[in-house]
Design a protein around this motif. Structure first.
Motif, PDB file in Angstrom:
ATOM      1  N   VAL A  90      -6.402  -0.555  -7.344  1.00  0.00           N
ATOM      2  CA  VAL A  90      -6.951  -1.353  -6.248  1.00  0.00           C
ATOM      3  C   VAL A  90      -5.872  -2.294  -5.740  1.00  0.00           C
ATOM      4  O   VAL A  90      -5.163  -2.921  -6.535  1.00  0.00           O
ATOM      5  CB  VAL A  90      -8.173  -2.166  -6.733  1.00  0.00           C
ATOM      6  CG1 VAL A  90      -8.725  -3.013  -5.594  1.00  0.00           C
ATOM      7  CG2 VAL A  90      -9.249  -1.245  -7.294  1.00  0.00           C
ATOM      8  N   SER A  91      -5.731  -2.373  -4.416  1.00  0.00           N
ATOM      9  CA  SER A  91      -4.885  -3.406  -3.813  1.00  0.00           C
ATOM     10  C   SER A  91      -5.792  -4.394  -3.100  1.00  0.00           C
ATOM     11  O   SER A  91      -6.769  -4.002  -2.453  1.00  0.00           O
ATOM     12  CB  SER A  91      -3.881  -2.781  -2.838  1.00  0.00           C
ATOM     13  OG  SER A  91      -4.534  -2.259  -1.696  1.00  0.00           O
ATOM     14  N   GLU A  92      -5.481  -5.692  -3.241  1.00  0.00           N
ATOM     15  CA  GLU A  92      -6.345  -6.735  -2.687  1.00  0.00           C
ATOM     16  C   GLU A  92      -5.517  -7.765  -1.949  1.00  0.00           C
ATOM     17  O   GLU A  92      -4.363  -8.030  -2.308  1.00  0.00           O
ATOM     18  CB  GLU A  92      -7.121  -7.443  -3.810  1.00  0.00           C
ATOM     19  CG  GLU A  92      -8.120  -6.569  -4.528  1.00  0.00           C
ATOM     20  CD  GLU A  92      -8.856  -7.337  -5.621  1.00  0.00           C
ATOM     21  OE1 GLU A  92      -8.388  -8.451  -5.938  1.00  0.00           O
ATOM     22  OE2 GLU A  92      -9.872  -6.839  -6.129  1.00  0.00           O
ATOM     23  N   ASP A  93      -6.134  -8.345  -0.936  1.00  0.00           N
ATOM     24  CA  ASP A  93      -5.545  -9.480  -0.216  1.00  0.00           C
ATOM     25  C   ASP A  93      -6.055 -10.762  -0.868  1.00  0.00           C
ATOM     26  O   ASP A  93      -7.257 -10.990  -0.946  1.00  0.00           O
ATOM     27  CB  ASP A  93      -5.950  -9.410   1.261  1.00  0.00           C
ATOM     28  CG  ASP A  93      -5.540 -10.678   2.004  1.00  0.00           C
ATOM     29  OD1 ASP A  93      -4.454 -11.204   1.693  1.00  0.00           O
ATOM     30  OD2 ASP A  93      -6.313 -11.141   2.873  1.00  0.00           O
ATOM     31  N   ARG A  94      -5.152 -11.592  -1.383  1.00  0.00           N
ATOM     32  CA  ARG A  94      -5.530 -12.845  -2.034  1.00  0.00           C
ATOM     33  C   ARG A  94      -5.291 -14.038  -1.108  1.00  0.00           C
ATOM     34  O   ARG A  94      -5.052 -15.147  -1.570  1.00  0.00           O
ATOM     35  CB  ARG A  94      -4.724 -13.011  -3.322  1.00  0.00           C
ATOM     36  CG  ARG A  94      -5.004 -11.942  -4.365  1.00  0.00           C
ATOM     37  CD  ARG A  94      -6.340 -12.153  -5.039  1.00  0.00           C
ATOM     38  NE  ARG A  94      -6.669 -11.105  -5.990  1.00  0.00           N
ATOM     39  CZ  ARG A  94      -6.241 -11.064  -7.247  1.00  0.00           C
ATOM     40  NH1 ARG A  94      -5.440 -12.005  -7.694  1.00  0.00           N
ATOM     41  NH2 ARG A  94      -6.602 -10.080  -8.058  1.00  0.00           N
TER      42      ARG A  94
ATOM     43  N   ALA B  55      -0.536 -10.737  -2.234  1.00  0.00           N
ATOM     44  CA  ALA B  55      -1.183  -9.448  -2.464  1.00  0.00           C
ATOM     45  C   ALA B  55      -1.213  -9.151  -3.953  1.00  0.00           C
ATOM     46  O   ALA B  55      -0.310  -9.542  -4.693  1.00  0.00           O
ATOM     47  CB  ALA B  55      -0.451  -8.342  -1.721  1.00  0.00           C
TER      48      ALA B  55
ATOM     49  N   SER C  58      -6.638  -2.247   0.363  1.00  0.00           N
ATOM     50  CA  SER C  58      -7.091  -3.209   1.362  1.00  0.00           C
ATOM     51  C   SER C  58      -6.190  -3.143   2.591  1.00  0.00           C
ATOM     52  O   SER C  58      -4.970  -3.231   2.483  1.00  0.00           O
ATOM     53  CB  SER C  58      -7.070  -4.619   0.760  1.00  0.00           C
ATOM     54  OG  SER C  58      -7.307  -5.583   1.760  1.00  0.00           O
ATOM     55  N   GLN C  59      -6.807  -2.984   3.738  1.00  0.00           N
ATOM     56  CA  GLN C  59      -6.051  -2.936   4.983  1.00  0.00           C
ATOM     57  C   GLN C  59      -5.655  -4.321   5.476  1.00  0.00           C
ATOM     58  O   GLN C  59      -4.877  -4.446   6.424  1.00  0.00           O
ATOM     59  CB  GLN C  59      -6.872  -2.207   6.064  1.00  0.00           C
ATOM     60  CG  GLN C  59      -7.238  -0.783   5.706  1.00  0.00           C
ATOM     61  CD  GLN C  59      -6.017   0.054   5.373  1.00  0.00           C
ATOM     62  OE1 GLN C  59      -5.007   0.011   6.083  1.00  0.00           O
ATOM     63  NE2 GLN C  59      -6.083   0.799   4.263  1.00  0.00           N
ATOM     64  N   ALA C  60      -6.167  -5.348   4.803  1.00  0.00           N
ATOM     65  CA  ALA C  60      -5.834  -6.717   5.213  1.00  0.00           C
ATOM     66  C   ALA C  60      -4.539  -7.204   4.593  1.00  0.00           C
ATOM     67  O   ALA C  60      -4.068  -8.295   4.889  1.00  0.00           O
ATOM     68  CB  ALA C  60      -6.974  -7.668   4.828  1.00  0.00           C
ATOM     69  N   ILE C  61      -3.951  -6.393   3.708  1.00  0.00           N
ATOM     70  CA  ILE C  61      -2.720  -6.820   3.020  1.00  0.00           C
ATOM     71  C   ILE C  61      -1.575  -6.911   4.015  1.00  0.00           C
ATOM     72  O   ILE C  61      -1.351  -5.998   4.824  1.00  0.00           O
ATOM     73  CB  ILE C  61      -2.387  -5.842   1.881  1.00  0.00           C
ATOM     74  CG1 ILE C  61      -3.365  -6.043   0.733  1.00  0.00           C
ATOM     75  CG2 ILE C  61      -0.961  -6.032   1.392  1.00  0.00           C
ATOM     76  CD1 ILE C  61      -3.103  -5.154  -0.458  1.00  0.00           C
TER      77      ILE C  61
ATOM     78  N   SER D 195      -8.310   2.312  -4.031  1.00  0.00           N
ATOM     79  CA  SER D 195      -8.923   1.473  -3.003  1.00  0.00           C
ATOM     80  C   SER D 195      -7.864   0.526  -2.463  1.00  0.00           C
ATOM     81  O   SER D 195      -7.395  -0.345  -3.192  1.00  0.00           O
ATOM     82  CB  SER D 195     -10.101   0.692  -3.600  1.00  0.00           C
ATOM     83  OG  SER D 195     -10.648  -0.193  -2.627  1.00  0.00           O
TER      84      SER D 195
ATOM     85  N   ASN E 268       0.827  -1.210   0.000  1.00  0.00           N
ATOM     86  CA  ASN E 268       0.000   0.000   0.000  1.00  0.00           C
ATOM     87  C   ASN E 268       0.858   1.256   0.000  1.00  0.00           C
ATOM     88  O   ASN E 268       0.479   2.277  -0.575  1.00  0.00           O
ATOM     89  CB  ASN E 268      -0.931   0.001   1.210  1.00  0.00           C
ATOM     90  CG  ASN E 268      -2.083  -0.988   1.051  1.00  0.00           C
ATOM     91  OD1 ASN E 268      -2.375  -1.429  -0.063  1.00  0.00           O
ATOM     92  ND2 ASN E 268      -2.731  -1.352   2.142  1.00  0.00           N
TER      93      ASN E 268
END
Length: 783
Positions: free
Chosen positions: A697-701, A706, A657-660, A655, A631
């Protein structure tokens, strides 16, 4: 005329035919030569006579206006356009000189000069005509350069048919592009190498070669690309199960009507068995005769003292004549009439001392035409020619696929001489050691590699003294254990020569394993210095290309970076003025002054962070692997791109993701990838009139890591081009280098991740990269 002004009306035909500088230099030179006050370039179009260029003492202007607006002599202009001959007309006040110009195949023009000289001399006219001719040649050169770009497009129409034809050929066949990249390979090639199509395209085919032969293949391939002529090279190809076999690689160019290479067609012929047979030929005449039958190679010799011509059984089989009827005269009679002069000249040069190396057509008694490759040379005795020996190879089926196999020699002594010459050319030396007696036998090239005098006796200690001190103990222990255990071994090490230079070598050793006999060592020493140096140069060049791409991307957002620096600097100035105002009172307000000073410190740190980020992006440093918050990478790039997006009227949505969780990687390289993707997205929306948007967008996979996704609503991806956008040197932009996305993919793959692209459902493109999570957030940084 030192000042040159420019006015570029869109769609000007003349500007498509030449660069401004060429036109400016030509017009200025013509004015100086004629001492003219004014000069014009007038073109003949469907709209009549149009002034494309006007020049005077003020400068040169590009425009597109009717000639009538400039009070030019229309009669003279039309006469020159119609006759295409130079005209010079003088009146009491001035002279008019009109010289015809061939601006392009469909655009004709006139150089119109108003000069003081009256009347106009013939020498001046000749000078102006020469200048016009040189100018026309320059334009032709530029048109030729433009035509070169169309070559690749013309080849696409036959690609599918060529694919089918490749698979029909029972051999390892392939098609290369004009730049050396692999475009297609036969099914047999993929099955043999085990390399998939996507991995092989571009320069990926180099992975099919033995690592020790890669540089040799690159050098030979580069030489063929430069020469544009057929050729080949021998190299080892790795089979899908790991076995390396020698192949003869042959490539033939497809030349277009313009004389330029459109495609390269190649075939790889397995010659591993022939290579092995070649070494066996040196042992005895019986083995040589059998090998000739297998490889369809015949030998011949001409004793120049006794005038006796002899040939092997395979030689008589190839030429289709009994040995009793074979002489130089009968063989020359069978050479194809169109090749006879060429062959006679080649033999004549050989009898003068040059090596014979010629391929020609040969007509058999029944009228069948064969293709034969003949090689030969003189054998000297006491500086006088003694014999003329050589070989002939039937290359009708392979068309010179075996042309580099050395001519079989008459006896072991000549074979040893040929082997020594081959070792010198390939920088490979051989040796034999009898540990029980200490006897060491070296080839001449081994002495050359070690820089030892063949006159001096060889000892184990003398040899080990040449080994680099840092490698000496390892090599000595490997040698001792190899003899003790009677097992083969290989090792790379360095040699420290007397002049202080260092050479890199690869040693391969086989120990005689018969327990009934004393151990005997056979080995080869390969000089790898050139390859090591080339690999180092290649690594440096690759690093330079990555940095160039990074600086190119940084250049595109320079204005954005300057804006980001301007904001904290303006805030610092404002707060400094505020601080001074609070202090410059009869009773200074120290609390307010302290608050202003703290704001100065905060803004200064903000400016410093921007500069540090730019410096890290621009520096030419080695990758720094550390724990990275993806992030933060997105935030840094968005800061650099903020003003750039604003200037392009692009709205950006982020957007995160704070879960990354953290990943391991090089932060600067990841910034480079994201910056490239965002710049590509911005450029894809250039032609869009309104509502330009970019979504990041950043996402937690989860366990997969990430991911970062960049979406735009631009023109989208070409379905055909989308299959190749990650290839090196492939670009859909006229001014693109084709390296940006290729470098991005290599960076992501170096982080054990993936980079992909697809069409956006609502229009536009989506680029996404995913990187696995770090195993532990507390792992130490490594560089």
């Amino acid at each position: 005329m030192n000042d040159v002004s420019h006015a570029d009306p869109p769609g000007t035909t003349l500007r498509k035919g030449a660069e401004k500088c060429d036109i400016e230099q030509f017009v200025i030179a013509a004015m100086h030569s004629a001492r003219a006050e004014r000069a014009f370039i007038v073109t003949s179009t469907n709209d009549g006579l149009m002034v494309a260029v006007e020049a005077n003492a003020e400068g040169v202007v590009f425009l597109s206006k009717p000639a009538a607006l400039y009070e030019l002599d229309g009669t003279v202009l039309r006469e020159v356009v119609g006759s295409r001959n130079t005209m010079a007309v003088s009146d009491p006040t001035r002279s008019i000189i009109c010289v015809p110009l061939g601006l392009s195949e469909r655009l004709y023009g006139v150089l119109y000069l108003e000069a003081e000289e009256k009347p106009v001399s013939r020498r001046l006219v000749e000078n102006l005509e020469w200048l016009a001719s040189a100018f026309t040649v320059t334009l032709e050169k530029r048109r030729a350069d433009e035509e070169l770009r169309s070559v690749r497009e013309e080849a696409a129409a036959v690609e599918r048919e060529l694919r089918l034809n490749l698979d029909m050929i029972p051999a390892l066949t392939w098609i290369g592009g004009p730049g050396g990249e692999l475009e297609e390979a036969s099914r047999q090639w993929h099955d043999y190498t085990g390399i998939g199509r996507e991995d092989a395209l571009g320069m990926g085919f180099l992975g099919s070669f033995h690592p020790d032969d890669v540089q040799k293949v690159i050098a030979a391939w580069t030489e063929l690309l430069v020469a544009g002529k057929p050729g080949g090279v021998e190299a080892r190809i790795l089979r899908h199960d790991g076995e390396a076999r020698y192949f003869m690689l042959r490539a033939v160019p497809l030349i277009g009507d313009d004389g330029k290479v459109r495609k390269w067609y190649g075939i790889n012929t397995d010659i591993d068995d022939l290579k092995r047979a070649e070494f066996e030929l040196a042992k005895s005449q019986a083995v040589m005769a059998e090998a000739q039958r297998i490889i369809e190679t015949g030998s011949w010799s001409w004793d120049m003292i006794s005038d006796v011509f002899t040939c092997s059984a395979e030689c008589t089989n190839i030429v289709g004549l009994p040995s009793t009827e074979i002489t130089f005269e009968t063989l020359m009679e069978r050479v194809h009439p169109e090749d006879r002069e060429m062959v006679a000249e080649a033999h004549g040069r050989a009898l003068q001392g040059d090596e014979l190396n010629v391929e020609h057509r040969f007509v058999l008694p029944d009228g069948t035409v064969k293709f034969i490759h003949a090689r030969g040379r003189l054998i000297y005795e006491r500086s006088h020619p003694r014999a003329y020996i050589g070989t002939i190879v039937d290359v009708t089926e392979a068309r010179r696929s075996e042309e580099r196999i050395r001519s079989s020699l008459a006896d072991a002594q000549r074979a040893q001489a040929s082997l020594a010459e081959a070792q010198m050319l390939s920088h490979v030396g051989s040796f034999q050691i009898k540990p029980s007696t200490g006897e060491i036998i070296w080839s001449a090239e081994t002495y050359n590699i070690y820089r030892l005098d063949p006159v001096q006796p060889l000892t184990h200690d003398a040899v080990m003294m040449r080994v680099h001190p840092d490698d000496r103990e390892r090599i000595d222990q490997t040698y001792a254990s190899g003899i003790r255990d009677r097992v083969p071994w290989e090792a790379e090490h360095r040699l420290l020569l007397p002049d202080g230079s260092i050479r890199h070598v690869h040693c391969m050793v086989r120990v005689e394993t018969d327990p009934e006999q004393e151990p005997e060592v056979f080995g080869a020493i390969i000089d790898l210095t050139d390859r090591v140096n080339s690999e180092e140069a290649l690594r440096k060049a690759q690093a330079d290309v990555v940095r160039m791409n990074r600086l190119t991307a940084m250049g595109a957002v320079t204005v954005s970076i300057a804006h980001e620096m301007n904001q904290p600097l303006m805030a610092i100035v404002t707060n400094a003025a505020t601080c001074l105002s609070w202090l410059d009172r009869p009773e200074p307000d120290l609390d307010e002054a302290i608050m202003a000073a703290e704001r100065i410190v905060k803004e200064g740190k903000r400016a410093g962070d921007v500069l540090l980020n730019v410096r890290n992006m621009a520096r030419n440093s080695r990758p720094s692997i550390a724990i990275v918050n993806i992030n933060e990478v997105v935030a840094d790039v968005m800061t650099m791109m903020r003003s750039e997006l604003r200037s392009r009227q692009i709205s950006a949505t982020v957007s995160l993701s704070q879960a990354i969780r953290p990943i391991r990687g090089d932060k600067v390289q990841l910034q480079q990838v994201l910056l490239n993707l965002m710049l590509n997205a911005a450029e894809a929306m250039t032609e869009k009139d309104h509502a330009r948007t970019i979504v990041v967008v950043s996402e937690d996979r989860g366990s997969h890591g990430a991911a970062v996704r960049v979406e735009d609503n631009g023109h989208g991806l070409d379905p055909i081009a989308s299959e190749r956008i990650f290839e090196a040197f492939f670009s859909t932009k006229p001014e693109g280098t084709g390296m940006g996305l290729a470098i991005c993919r290599s960076i992501i793959e170096a982080h054990s991740g993936t980079l992909s692209a697809r069409l956006r459902a609502s229009g536009g493109s989506v680029f996404e990269f995913a990187i696995p999570y770090a195993r532990g957030a507390n792992e130490p940084e490594a560089t």
